[in-house]
Design a protein around this motif. Structure first.
Motif, PDB file in Angstrom:
ATOM      1  N   ALA A  27       0.768  -1.305   0.195  1.00 31.97           N
ATOM      2  CA  ALA A  27      -0.041   0.038  -0.078  1.00 31.97           C
ATOM      3  C   ALA A  27       0.935   1.325  -0.077  1.00 31.97           C
ATOM      4  CB  ALA A  27      -0.943   0.013   1.271  1.00 31.97           C
ATOM      5  N   PRO A  28       0.394   2.470  -0.550  1.00 33.15           N
ATOM      6  CA  PRO A  28       0.998   3.711  -0.283  1.00 33.15           C
ATOM      7  C   PRO A  28       1.229   3.918   1.083  1.00 33.15           C
ATOM      8  CG  PRO A  28      -0.880   3.834  -1.875  1.00 33.15           C
ATOM      9  CD  PRO A  28      -0.887   2.633  -0.902  1.00 33.15           C
ATOM     10  N   GLY A  29       2.506   4.984   1.294  1.00 33.22           N
ATOM     11  CA  GLY A  29       2.615   5.511   2.710  1.00 33.22           C
ATOM     12  C   GLY A  29       1.962   6.959   2.827  1.00 33.22           C
ATOM     13  N   VAL A  30       2.590   7.563   3.621  1.00 28.46           N
ATOM     14  CA  VAL A  30       2.039   9.058   4.059  1.00 28.46           C
ATOM     15  C   VAL A  30       1.740   9.938   2.863  1.00 28.46           C
ATOM     16  CG1 VAL A  30       3.081   9.017   6.445  1.00 28.46           C
ATOM     17  CG2 VAL A  30       4.395   9.921   4.670  1.00 28.46           C
ATOM     18  N   ASP A  31       2.590   9.616   1.805  1.00 29.79           N
ATOM     19  CA  ASP A  31       2.436  10.491   0.573  1.00 29.79           C
ATOM     20  C   ASP A  31       1.360  10.205  -0.373  1.00 29.79           C
ATOM     21  OD1 ASP A  31       3.491   8.151  -0.375  1.00 29.79           O
ATOM     22  OD2 ASP A  31       5.134   9.255  -1.304  1.00 29.79           O
ATOM     23  N   ALA A  32       0.454   8.947  -0.020  1.00 29.10           N
ATOM     24  CA  ALA A  32      -0.376   8.457  -0.845  1.00 29.10           C
ATOM     25  C   ALA A  32       0.072   8.277  -2.387  1.00 29.10           C
ATOM     26  CB  ALA A  32      -1.578   9.506  -0.958  1.00 29.10           C
ATOM     27  N   VAL A  33       1.218   7.876  -2.567  1.00 30.28           N
ATOM     28  CA  VAL A  33       1.430   7.548  -3.992  1.00 30.28           C
ATOM     29  C   VAL A  33       1.639   5.995  -4.038  1.00 30.28           C
ATOM     30  CG1 VAL A  33       3.595   7.948  -5.526  1.00 30.28           C
ATOM     31  CG2 VAL A  33       3.263   9.727  -4.052  1.00 30.28           C
ATOM     32  N   MET A  59      16.721  11.483   3.625  1.00 34.75           N
ATOM     33  CA  MET A  59      16.013  11.739   4.972  1.00 34.75           C
ATOM     34  C   MET A  59      14.561  11.193   4.740  1.00 34.75           C
ATOM     35  SD  MET A  59      18.111  13.361   7.121  1.00 34.75           S
ATOM     36  CE  MET A  59      16.917  13.744   8.406  1.00 34.75           C
ATOM     37  N   PRO A  60      14.426   9.835   5.454  1.00 37.42           N
ATOM     38  CA  PRO A  60      13.143   9.077   5.546  1.00 37.42           C
ATOM     39  C   PRO A  60      12.020  10.106   6.045  1.00 37.42           C
ATOM     40  CG  PRO A  60      14.380   8.408   7.252  1.00 37.42           C
ATOM     41  CD  PRO A  60      15.334   9.225   6.506  1.00 37.42           C
ATOM     42  N   PRO A  61      10.747   9.603   5.283  1.00 33.18           N
ATOM     43  CA  PRO A  61       9.879  10.556   5.729  1.00 33.18           C
ATOM     44  C   PRO A  61       9.077   9.696   6.702  1.00 33.18           C
ATOM     45  CG  PRO A  61       9.147   9.271   3.625  1.00 33.18           C
ATOM     46  CD  PRO A  61      10.669   9.276   3.843  1.00 33.18           C
ATOM     47  N   ALA A  62       7.994  10.317   7.337  1.00 34.26           N
ATOM     48  CA  ALA A  62       7.118   9.619   8.497  1.00 34.26           C
ATOM     49  C   ALA A  62       6.681   8.134   7.797  1.00 34.26           C
ATOM     50  CB  ALA A  62       6.252  10.302   8.869  1.00 34.26           C
ATOM     51  N   VAL A  63       6.645   7.367   8.772  1.00 30.97           N
ATOM     52  CA  VAL A  63       5.923   6.019   8.380  1.00 30.97           C
ATOM     53  C   VAL A  63       4.507   6.073   8.805  1.00 30.97           C
ATOM     54  CG1 VAL A  63       6.238   3.593   8.840  1.00 30.97           C
ATOM     55  CG2 VAL A  63       8.248   4.947   8.701  1.00 30.97           C
ATOM     56  N   LYS A  64       3.778   5.700   7.791  1.00 29.95           N
ATOM     57  CA  LYS A  64       2.267   5.724   8.158  1.00 29.95           C
ATOM     58  C   LYS A  64       1.850   4.379   9.037  1.00 29.95           C
ATOM     59  CE  LYS A  64      -2.084   4.986   5.546  1.00 29.95           C
ATOM     60  NZ  LYS A  64      -2.834   5.097   4.196  1.00 29.95           N
ATOM     61  N   GLN A  65       1.388   4.789  10.039  1.00 24.73           N
ATOM     62  CA  GLN A  65       0.833   3.764  10.746  1.00 24.73           C
ATOM     63  C   GLN A  65      -0.514   3.183  10.777  1.00 24.73           C
ATOM     64  OE1 GLN A  65       2.924   3.324  14.618  1.00 24.73           O
ATOM     65  NE2 GLN A  65       1.256   3.061  15.790  1.00 24.73           N
ATOM     66  N   VAL A  66      -0.777   2.005  10.649  1.00 27.76           N
ATOM     67  CA  VAL A  66      -2.146   1.508  10.512  1.00 27.76           C
ATOM     68  C   VAL A  66      -2.350   0.373  11.655  1.00 27.76           C
ATOM     69  CG1 VAL A  66      -2.429   2.217   8.267  1.00 27.76           C
ATOM     70  CG2 VAL A  66      -1.723  -0.038   8.763  1.00 27.76           C
ATOM     71  N   LEU A  75      -5.466  -5.460  17.996  1.00 26.39           N
ATOM     72  CA  LEU A  75      -5.044  -4.888  16.967  1.00 26.39           C
ATOM     73  C   LEU A  75      -3.391  -4.906  17.068  1.00 26.39           C
ATOM     74  CD1 LEU A  75      -7.342  -1.723  16.851  1.00 26.39           C
ATOM     75  CD2 LEU A  75      -7.527  -3.763  15.587  1.00 26.39           C
ATOM     76  N   ARG A  76      -2.742  -5.061  15.631  1.00 23.58           N
ATOM     77  CA  ARG A  76      -1.289  -5.171  15.592  1.00 23.58           C
ATOM     78  C   ARG A  76      -0.848  -3.817  14.927  1.00 23.58           C
ATOM     79  NH1 ARG A  76       0.082  -9.876  13.025  1.00 23.58           N
ATOM     80  NH2 ARG A  76       1.126 -10.521  14.904  1.00 23.58           N
ATOM     81  N   GLN A  77      -0.045  -3.153  15.305  1.00 19.55           N
ATOM     82  CA  GLN A  77       0.229  -1.943  14.549  1.00 19.55           C
ATOM     83  C   GLN A  77       1.386  -2.141  13.684  1.00 19.55           C
ATOM     84  OE1 GLN A  77      -1.192   0.827  15.124  1.00 19.55           O
ATOM     85  NE2 GLN A  77      -2.228  -0.300  17.077  1.00 19.55           N
ATOM     86  N   LEU A  78       0.919  -1.769  12.298  1.00 19.46           N
ATOM     87  CA  LEU A  78       1.621  -2.085  10.934  1.00 19.46           C
ATOM     88  C   LEU A  78       2.369  -0.775  10.722  1.00 19.46           C
ATOM     89  CD1 LEU A  78       2.796  -4.305   9.150  1.00 19.46           C
ATOM     90  CD2 LEU A  78       0.704  -3.813   7.733  1.00 19.46           C
ATOM     91  N   GLY A  79       3.607  -0.601  10.313  1.00 23.97           N
ATOM     92  CA  GLY A  79       4.144   0.683   9.678  1.00 23.97           C
ATOM     93  C   GLY A  79       4.389   0.575   8.205  1.00 23.97           C
ATOM     94  N   ILE A  80       3.818   1.730   7.388  1.00 22.16           N
ATOM     95  CA  ILE A  80       3.940   1.529   6.125  1.00 22.16           C
ATOM     96  C   ILE A  80       4.861   2.612   5.605  1.00 22.16           C
ATOM     97  CG2 ILE A  80       2.688   1.329   4.037  1.00 22.16           C
ATOM     98  CD1 ILE A  80       0.293   0.438   5.326  1.00 22.16           C
ATOM     99  N   PRO A  81       5.959   2.315   5.153  1.00 19.66           N
ATOM    100  CA  PRO A  81       6.879   3.498   4.379  1.00 19.66           C
ATOM    101  C   PRO A  81       6.382   3.761   3.075  1.00 19.66           C
ATOM    102  CG  PRO A  81       8.172   1.753   5.252  1.00 19.66           C
ATOM    103  CD  PRO A  81       7.003   1.303   5.300  1.00 19.66           C
ATOM    104  N   THR A  82       6.845   4.962   2.596  1.00 21.46           N
ATOM    105  CA  THR A  82       6.481   5.330   1.218  1.00 21.46           C
ATOM    106  C   THR A  82       7.188   4.452   0.058  1.00 21.46           C
ATOM    107  OG1 THR A  82       8.394   6.610   1.104  1.00 21.46           O
ATOM    108  CG2 THR A  82       6.165   7.803   2.023  1.00 21.46           C
ATOM    109  N   ILE A  83       6.684   4.343  -1.067  1.00 21.89           N
ATOM    110  CA  ILE A  83       7.510   3.364  -2.258  1.00 21.89           C
ATOM    111  C   ILE A  83       8.880   3.924  -2.211  1.00 21.89           C
ATOM    112  CG2 ILE A  83       7.402   2.881  -4.474  1.00 21.89           C
ATOM    113  CD1 ILE A  83       4.820   1.937  -2.856  1.00 21.89           C
TER     114      ILE A  83
END
Length: 409
Positions: A27-33, A59-66, A75-83
Motif C-alpha cells: 500500500a502507499p505510505g504517507v504521501d499516498a503515492v 532523510m526518510p519521511p514519516a511512516v504511516k501507521q495502521v 490490533l497489531r500496529q503496522l508501519g507502511i513507508p512510502t514507495i
C-alpha cells in the motif's frame, strides 16, 4: 552525471532494489503515492533516491501507521513507508544481507534468503520427536520494544560503513504518522518496513541465537522472526532454561508475554507423564498428540502438526467475506479464477502435514458452489444442484484447485 559520490550506492543498486519493492507490491505510505503513480515519473523518482543516498542527504519521511486486526479483537500496529523509502531501505537491506547470512544460525528461518516457514516447521517436527519437552516463547511486542541504542551497538559488530549506520539510525528514528499527526519514536522498528526484518534478525541473533547455542549449548530450537520454540529433555531443564531466557531477554530490553509463554509436554505413545500443556501453535500449525498408523498399518499416538484453529478461523472468515454463493453475475470459470490463487496458497501451506485436516474448509467451498448453482440457475433442490456441479467436475476436474487436490463435490 557520473556515480563518483561519497557513498558507494550505484544507480544499478537503486534499480534492483526498486524492482524488488515493485514485486512485493504493498500500500502507499504517507504521501499516498502508489506504485502506479510512482512509475509515472520512475526515472526522476529513482534518480532523486540515488542522488540523496550517495550524498548522505537522504532523510526518510514519516511512516504511516495502521492497525490491523489480530485474534480476540486485538490490533497489531503496522508501519507502511512510502514507495521511495521502501526502495532506499531495500538498497541497504540487499547490501547487508550477504554479510549476515554468513553468521546467522541455521536454526533461524524468518525473512532470510532460501529459508522458509516450512523449513522451520520441519525442524520443529523433527525436534519434537527427539525431545519430550519444549518452551513455546512469546516476546511481548518485540518490534515495538527493540532498543535503538542496543540495535546500533550490535550493528557495529559487523558493519563499519558510516553511511549504513547513518541511514539505519534515521530509519529507526523516523516518526510515525498516526491519525494525521507525526509522533516521534524512541524505540522499536516499524513492523512492515523493508529493513525491519533484517534489523530484527540481527537483534535476536545476538540477544538469543548465539547465547542459546554457545552458553546453553542447545541445538534443539528454531526461530522464525520473533516466534521461538526451544526443546528440552525434561521438565526441570525446561523450567531452568525458561528462567535463563527471561533474564537474557530482559538485559536487551525485551519481556516475555507470560500469558502466552508456556512449557509444553510432547505427549505420545512412549511418553506418558502428566502435564497441563500438551499442545502449542507455531507458524499457523497446531502441534499436539495425534492418532496415526505406522508402516504396517497399526494405530499409535504420535506427536505432530496440523492446521491450527486460528488458521481455520482466518480461512473461514475469508470464505465468508467472499460470499461465493451470491456472485451470480459471474460464470463458473470466473469463480474459479477468483478462488484458485487463494485456495492453492492455503493448500500449499497447510497441507504439508495431515492434509486431510483441510477437508472441512475445502468441502465448505463445494457447499458454497452448490448454493451458487441454486441461486444462479434457480434450482430448487440442493441434490439436483450438486449433480449439476458434479457433472461439471467430471468434465473439467482441474477447474478448481481443491478439485484438483482431490476434494470432490
Amino acid at each position: 552525471m557520473t556515480e563518483t559520490k561519497s557513498v558507494p550506492v550505484t544507480k544499478r543498486m537503486v534499480w534492483q532494489a526498486y524492482k524488488k519493492v515493485r514485486a512485493n507490491r504493498g500500500a502507499p505510505g504517507v504521501d499516498a503515492v502508489s506504485v502506479q503513480r510512482f512509475e509515472e515519473k520512475l526515472g526522476d523518482n529513482l534518480y532523486v533516491i540515488w542522488n540523496r543516498m550517495t550524498s548522505g542527504s537522504y532523510m526518510p519521511p514519516a511512516v504511516k501507521q495502521v492497525s490491523i486486526p489480530k485474534d480476540k479483537g486485538k490490533l497489531r500496529q503496522l508501519g507502511i513507508p512510502t514507495i521511495g523509502d521502501r526502495t532506499a531501505q531495500m538498497v541497504v537491506k540487499q547490501y547487508l544481507e550477504p554479510r549476515y547470512e554468513q553468521i546467522f544460525s541455521a536454526n533461524s528461518f524468518g525473512y532470510r534468503a532460501n529459508k522458509s516457514a516450512h523449513q522451520a516447521l520441519d525442524r520443529c517436527v523433527h525436534n519434537c520427536r527427539l525431545y519430550g519437552w519444549l518452551i513455546d516463547l512469546d516476546i511481548q511486542g518485540f518490534f515495538d520494544n527493540l532498543r535503538h541504542d542496543t540495535m546500533l551497538e550490535l550493528l557495529e559488530r559487523e558493519v563499519s560503513e558510516k553511511w549504513v549506520k547513518l541511514y539505519v539510525t534515521r530509519w529507526l528514528k523516523a516518526p510515525a504518522f498516526i491519525e494525521g499527526k507525526e509522533e516521534q519514536r524512541s524505540k522499536g522498528t516499524p513492523q512492515g518496513g523493508v529493513i525491519s526484518p533484517l534489523l530484527a534478525n540481527i537483534y535476536l541473533h545476538y540477544a538469543f541465537d548465539t547465547w542459546i547455542e554457545k552458553e546453553n549449548r542447545c541445538s534443539g530450537w528454531e526461530r522464525y522472526a520473533d516466534d521461538i520454540v526451544v526443546h528440552c529433555t525434561s521438565r526441570e531443564e525446561a523450567q531452568k532454561v525458561l528462567q535463563q531466557i527471561r533474564e537474557r531477554l530482559s538485559s536487551y530490553g525485551l519481556q516475555l508475554n507470560e500469558s502466552k509463554t508456556k512449557i509444553v509436554y510432547c505427549k505420545q505413545q512412549n511418553r506418558q507423564e502428566e502435564h497441563e500443556e500438551i499442545s502449542f501453535d507455531f507458524l499457523g500449525y497446531q502441534f499436539k498428540p495425534r492418532r496415526s498408523r505406522n508402516k504396517v498399518g497399526e494405530l499409535f499416538t504420535g506427536y505432530g502438526a496440523g492446521i491450527s484453529k486460528k488458521s481455520r478461523h482466518r480461512i473461514n472468515a475469508e470464505l465468508r467475506d467472499m460470499q461465493i454463493d451470491r456472485r451470480t453475475g459471474r460464470t463458473i470459470d470466473q469463480l474459479a479464477q477468483l478462488l484458485n490463487s487463494k485456495v492453492r496458497g492455503w493448500l500449499n501451506y497447510y497441507s504439508r502435514y495431515n492434509p486431510k485436516e483441510m477437508r472441512y474448509e475445502m468441502y465448505r467451498i463445494n457447499r458454497e458452489l452448490v448454493n451458487w448453482v441454486r441461486r444462479k440457475y434457480k434450482v430448487t433442490g440442493k441434490y439436483r444442484a450438486r449433480a449439476m456441479l458434479q457433472l461439471k467436475q467430471q468434465r473439467f476436474p482441474k477447474l478448481f484447485a481443491h478439485w484438483q487436490a482431490g476434494f470432490h463435490v
